[in-house]
Design a protein around this motif. Structure first.
Motif, PDB file in Angstrom:
ATOM      1  N   LEU A  45       0.814  -1.215   0.003  1.00 27.85           N
ATOM      2  CA  LEU A  45       0.016   0.191   0.064  1.00 27.85           C
ATOM      3  C   LEU A  45       0.736   1.192  -0.201  1.00 27.85           C
ATOM      4  CD1 LEU A  45      -0.872  -1.962   2.703  1.00 27.85           C
ATOM      5  CD2 LEU A  45      -3.215  -0.875   2.457  1.00 27.85           C
ATOM      6  N   ASP A  46       0.311   2.223  -0.595  1.00 22.55           N
ATOM      7  CA  ASP A  46       0.689   3.723  -0.392  1.00 22.55           C
ATOM      8  C   ASP A  46      -0.172   4.544  -0.280  1.00 22.55           C
ATOM      9  OD1 ASP A  46      -0.026   4.089  -2.988  1.00 22.55           O
ATOM     10  OD2 ASP A  46       2.130   4.495  -3.618  1.00 22.55           O
ATOM     11  N   ILE A  47      -0.072   5.861   0.250  1.00 19.12           N
ATOM     12  CA  ILE A  47      -1.208   6.948   0.542  1.00 19.12           C
ATOM     13  C   ILE A  47      -1.256   7.855  -0.745  1.00 19.12           C
ATOM     14  CG2 ILE A  47      -1.771   8.885   1.986  1.00 19.12           C
ATOM     15  CD1 ILE A  47      -0.077   7.556   4.109  1.00 19.12           C
ATOM     16  N   ASP A  48      -2.425   7.713  -1.183  1.00 15.50           N
ATOM     17  CA  ASP A  48      -2.845   8.621  -2.253  1.00 15.50           C
ATOM     18  C   ASP A  48      -2.352  10.207  -2.168  1.00 15.50           C
ATOM     19  OD1 ASP A  48      -3.623   6.383  -3.864  1.00 15.50           O
ATOM     20  OD2 ASP A  48      -5.694   6.738  -3.053  1.00 15.50           O
ATOM     21  N   HIS A  49      -1.517  10.524  -3.006  1.00 15.04           N
ATOM     22  CA  HIS A  49      -1.321  12.266  -3.086  1.00 15.04           C
ATOM     23  C   HIS A  49      -0.514  12.557  -1.727  1.00 15.04           C
ATOM     24  CE1 HIS A  49      -3.826  12.365  -6.646  1.00 15.04           C
ATOM     25  NE2 HIS A  49      -4.754  11.737  -5.929  1.00 15.04           N
ATOM     26  N   ASP A  88       3.686  -5.276  -5.976  1.00  8.65           N
ATOM     27  CA  ASP A  88       4.001  -4.081  -6.383  1.00  8.65           C
ATOM     28  C   ASP A  88       3.345  -3.872  -7.744  1.00  8.65           C
ATOM     29  OD1 ASP A  88       5.581  -1.590  -6.236  1.00  8.65           O
ATOM     30  OD2 ASP A  88       7.028  -2.310  -7.635  1.00  8.65           O
ATOM     31  N   VAL A  89       3.496  -4.952  -8.620  1.00  3.20           N
ATOM     32  CA  VAL A  89       2.680  -4.772  -9.864  1.00  3.20           C
ATOM     33  C   VAL A  89       1.253  -4.410  -9.646  1.00  3.20           C
ATOM     34  CG1 VAL A  89       2.135  -5.973 -11.991  1.00  3.20           C
ATOM     35  CG2 VAL A  89       4.292  -6.084 -11.020  1.00  3.20           C
ATOM     36  N   ALA A  90       0.646  -5.263  -8.669  1.00  2.00           N
ATOM     37  CA  ALA A  90      -0.834  -4.945  -8.364  1.00  2.00           C
ATOM     38  C   ALA A  90      -1.174  -3.429  -7.934  1.00  2.00           C
ATOM     39  CB  ALA A  90      -1.225  -6.074  -7.440  1.00  2.00           C
ATOM     40  N   LEU A  91      -0.204  -2.869  -6.998  1.00  2.00           N
ATOM     41  CA  LEU A  91      -0.647  -1.640  -6.668  1.00  2.00           C
ATOM     42  C   LEU A  91      -0.285  -0.691  -7.881  1.00  2.00           C
ATOM     43  CD1 LEU A  91       0.013   0.518  -4.258  1.00  2.00           C
ATOM     44  CD2 LEU A  91       2.230   0.414  -4.400  1.00  2.00           C
ATOM     45  N   TYR A  92       0.520  -0.902  -8.623  1.00  2.00           N
ATOM     46  CA  TYR A  92       0.624  -0.029  -9.878  1.00  2.00           C
ATOM     47  C   TYR A  92      -0.778   0.062 -10.770  1.00  2.00           C
ATOM     48  CZ  TYR A  92       4.757   2.316  -8.409  1.00  2.00           C
ATOM     49  OH  TYR A  92       5.744   3.226  -7.785  1.00  2.00           O
ATOM     50  N   ASP A  93      -1.369  -1.273 -10.564  1.00  2.05           N
ATOM     51  CA  ASP A  93      -2.562  -1.531 -11.561  1.00  2.05           C
ATOM     52  C   ASP A  93      -3.871  -0.841 -10.805  1.00  2.05           C
ATOM     53  OD1 ASP A  93      -1.555  -3.425 -13.241  1.00  2.05           O
ATOM     54  OD2 ASP A  93      -2.140  -4.980 -12.179  1.00  2.05           O
ATOM     55  N   ALA A  94      -3.577  -0.633  -9.454  1.00  2.00           N
ATOM     56  CA  ALA A  94      -4.836   0.058  -8.581  1.00  2.00           C
ATOM     57  C   ALA A  94      -4.464   1.553  -9.001  1.00  2.00           C
ATOM     58  CB  ALA A  94      -4.544  -0.351  -7.113  1.00  2.00           C
ATOM     59  N   LYS A  95      -3.348   1.888  -8.997  1.00  2.00           N
ATOM     60  CA  LYS A  95      -3.002   3.446  -9.312  1.00  2.00           C
ATOM     61  C   LYS A  95      -3.289   3.765 -10.761  1.00  2.00           C
ATOM     62  CE  LYS A  95       1.035   4.292  -6.464  1.00  2.00           C
ATOM     63  NZ  LYS A  95       0.693   5.329  -5.638  1.00  2.00           N
ATOM     64  N   ARG A  96      -3.303   2.981 -11.625  1.00  4.19           N
ATOM     65  CA  ARG A  96      -3.884   3.271 -13.145  1.00  4.19           C
ATOM     66  C   ARG A  96      -5.252   3.249 -13.081  1.00  4.19           C
ATOM     67  NH1 ARG A  96       0.944   0.452 -14.516  1.00  4.19           N
ATOM     68  NH2 ARG A  96      -0.182  -1.714 -14.312  1.00  4.19           N
ATOM     69  N   ALA A  97      -5.806   2.571 -12.185  1.00  3.60           N
ATOM     70  CA  ALA A  97      -7.419   2.448 -12.120  1.00  3.60           C
ATOM     71  C   ALA A  97      -8.165   3.539 -11.344  1.00  3.60           C
ATOM     72  CB  ALA A  97      -7.754   1.009 -11.339  1.00  3.60           C
ATOM     73  N   GLY A  98      -7.257   4.377 -11.065  1.00  4.36           N
ATOM     74  CA  GLY A  98      -7.620   5.697 -10.470  1.00  4.36           C
ATOM     75  C   GLY A  98      -7.529   5.922  -9.159  1.00  4.36           C
ATOM     76  N   SER A 127      -6.831   8.263   1.390  1.00  7.88           N
ATOM     77  CA  SER A 127      -7.133   7.216   0.687  1.00  7.88           C
ATOM     78  C   SER A 127      -6.006   6.552   0.477  1.00  7.88           C
ATOM     79  CB  SER A 127      -7.905   7.370  -0.683  1.00  7.88           C
ATOM     80  OG  SER A 127      -7.180   7.993  -1.734  1.00  7.88           O
ATOM     81  N   SER A 128      -5.893   5.432  -0.227  1.00 10.66           N
ATOM     82  CA  SER A 128      -4.787   4.266  -0.574  1.00 10.66           C
ATOM     83  C   SER A 128      -5.020   3.578  -1.551  1.00 10.66           C
ATOM     84  CB  SER A 128      -4.401   3.523   0.577  1.00 10.66           C
ATOM     85  OG  SER A 128      -3.541   2.673   0.503  1.00 10.66           O
ATOM     86  N   SER A 129      -3.730   3.144  -2.636  1.00  7.88           N
ATOM     87  CA  SER A 129      -3.890   2.401  -3.362  1.00  7.88           C
ATOM     88  C   SER A 129      -3.447   1.046  -3.001  1.00  7.88           C
ATOM     89  CB  SER A 129      -3.105   2.879  -4.668  1.00  7.88           C
ATOM     90  OG  SER A 129      -3.514   4.128  -5.202  1.00  7.88           O
ATOM     91  N   ILE A 130      -3.763  -0.122  -3.453  1.00 10.56           N
ATOM     92  CA  ILE A 130      -3.565  -1.344  -2.709  1.00 10.56           C
ATOM     93  C   ILE A 130      -3.331  -2.259  -3.755  1.00 10.56           C
ATOM     94  CG2 ILE A 130      -4.506  -3.222  -0.857  1.00 10.56           C
ATOM     95  CD1 ILE A 130      -6.393  -0.855   0.121  1.00 10.56           C
ATOM     96  N   GLY A 131      -2.047  -3.021  -3.261  1.00 11.67           N
ATOM     97  CA  GLY A 131      -1.740  -4.092  -4.353  1.00 11.67           C
ATOM     98  C   GLY A 131      -1.771  -5.470  -3.613  1.00 11.67           C
TER      99      GLY A 131
END
Length: 467
Positions: free
Chosen positions: A329-333, A436-446, A413-417
């Motif tokens: 996970l990371d914190i959005d923005h 990590d790949v799943a996390l960037y998929d979540a980021k690309r999903a908005g 909010s958070s993007s979660i892989g």
């Protein structure tokens, strides 16, 4: 040694000393060559030699007596000891002399100034009897033992200094013999254990340790034997929670050093033990270990500790074959939060974010902060991938309430892989890359969402569509 000397002199004196009339100062008769030879021998002995009659009058005195008392031979013979000895000297030896005149053999030590120098003497009075048991005379031998006494006194002073140091050191110091029985204990034993050194002397160290805690006895028994085998040993002895009910002892760690005492024949005669309290040092070590493994800001395991936890988890997975997963996970923005609201607010967000993550998983799961705004969760025995998705959804829900911050509420909010692994042979770093790949998929999903990838092992996750 003194008795042998006196006995030899007594036999020699008895052969040649002439009877002395109490009313005269010297005996009458002719002095033979052998008598002169004997006089020459006794006059050159470095000791005081005197023969007294049964009434305490001097029959014979060697040259050392005349030199010490400053009187001639004629001034001494026929006179009682009290009449020729300095009053302070006679006062010191009177009780011994009177006992000798009753037929008792006496040995003693006295000290008094001689020509302004404090001098120590070893004295002996040996009575001589005739065949009927009647006292004939008393032989006296005094030896100047000042040099020896000074050595003994220096040694005794050194012993006292050593005992003072040993008794005031914050350490247990002991010596046990080859049967492991105490021969010496310093006063610190009383402070730390409540046992007086006198109580311990002669007791087995193992009996004392067993009484304090069986686990300790097992820990030290082997090392004591190593010491008896001639080996120097150092080891740590920790507290025994079952027996250490005293709070002062419950956290006590000892650094124990065992040093064998080897005799002249090469055999171990006993062992010295030094036990230092290293509790404070141990606490510092534990604190440093904690700092090395835990994030100071959030209190969560850091990247170093996370790697240990993940390695342990994958090893258990290899043995059990049960599914596991990781959540990246990371914190959005988050950069925007730091840039606009300041790093103080950013730190508050990180702490609250970590707290909410911990509240969304089981106690057996590991929540770690990797650095910056990146977090990772390790979950074992999760059943199937849907369980992992349920946890992802729960985290999103847990982040929904605004963060109550000093500057006002803030929506975070958070993007979660999610990475799910269901087979043995998991490579920890590959599993992390999968998440990590799943996390960037979540980021690309908005952002503010999660994505799941399945770990297949083998090739690097970035080269696999589903990891």
């Amino acid at each position: 040694m003194v008795m042998e000397t006196i006995n030899r002199l007594r036999r020699s004196l008895a052969r040649w000393i002439l009877p002395v009339d109490p009313g005269t100062a010297t005996g009458q008769g002719t002095v033979s060559d052998s008598e002169r030879g004997f006089r020459a021998i006794t006059d050159n002995i470095s000791g005081i030699i005197i023969q007294f009659d049964a009434q305490g009058r001097i029959l014979f005195a060697n040259a050392m007596v005349t030199a010490r008392l400053g009187r001639s031979n004629e001034q001494l013979l026929g006179h009682h000891l009290r009449d020729v000895a300095p009053p302070e000297v006679f006062a010191l030896v009177e009780r011994y002399f009177e006992r000798a005149l009753t037929g008792e053999q006496v040995a003693f030590e006295v000290a008094f100034p001689v020509k302004g120098v404090h001098t120590h003497f070893s004295g002996s009075y040996v009575p001589e009897f005739d065949a009927a048991g009647k006292l004939l005379s008393v032989y006296a031998l005094w030896l100047d033992i000042t040099e020896r006494k000074q050595v003994e006194l220096r040694h005794a002073a050194g012993e006292r200094r050593w005992l003072t140091i040993a008794d005031n050191l914050p350490a247990l110091i002991a010596y046990v013999d080859s049967d492991l029985r105490f021969e010496f204990c310093n006063a610190t034993f009383s402070t730390w254990t409540g046992l007086q050194p006198a109580e311990l002397l002669g007791r087995s160290i193992l009996d004392v340790i067993v009484a304090a805690g069986p686990r300790r006895a097992e820990a030290i028994r082997h090392n004591l034997q190593r010491g008896l085998n001639g080996e120097r040993v150092e080891f740590e002895l920790g507290p025994d929670p079952e027996y250490d009910t005293d709070p002062a002892k419950a956290k006590r760690w000892l650094q124990v050093t065992i040093v064998p005492q080897v005799g002249e024949g090469g055999m171990v005669e006993g062992i010295h033990l030094l036990s230092s309290d290293v509790s404070s040092l141990k606490q510092v070590q534990q604190t440093l270990a904690g700092l090395a493994r835990f994030d100071e800001l959030t209190g969560l395991p850091n990247r170093y500790h996370l790697n240990e936890k993940l390695a342990d988890a994958t090893r258990r997975n290899s043995r059990s074959g049960l599914p596991m997963g990781v959540i990246f996970l990371d914190i959005d923005h988050f950069k925007q939060i730091n840039d606009t609201l300041g790093h103080g607010v950013g730190d508050s967000v990180l702490r609250e974010f970590g707290r909410r993550l911990s509240g969304c998983v089981r106690e057996c799961d590991t929540v770690a902060r990797l650095g910056g705004d990146e977090f990772l969760i390790v979950l074992e025995n999760i059943g199937d991938s849907s369980t992992l998705e349920t946890v992802g959804a729960k985290i999103l829900e847990g982040l929904t309430p605004p963060f109550a911050l000093p500057g006002g509420p803030l929506q975070v909010s958070s993007s979660i892989g999610l990475a799910f692994a269901a087979g043995p042979g998991i490579v920890p770093m590959d599993l992390l890359e999968c998440a990590d790949v799943a996390l960037y998929d979540a980021k690309r999903a908005g952002r503010a969402t999660y994505r799941l990838n399945r770990y297949a092992g083998g090739a690097a996750p970035a080269l696999q569509a589903n990891c």
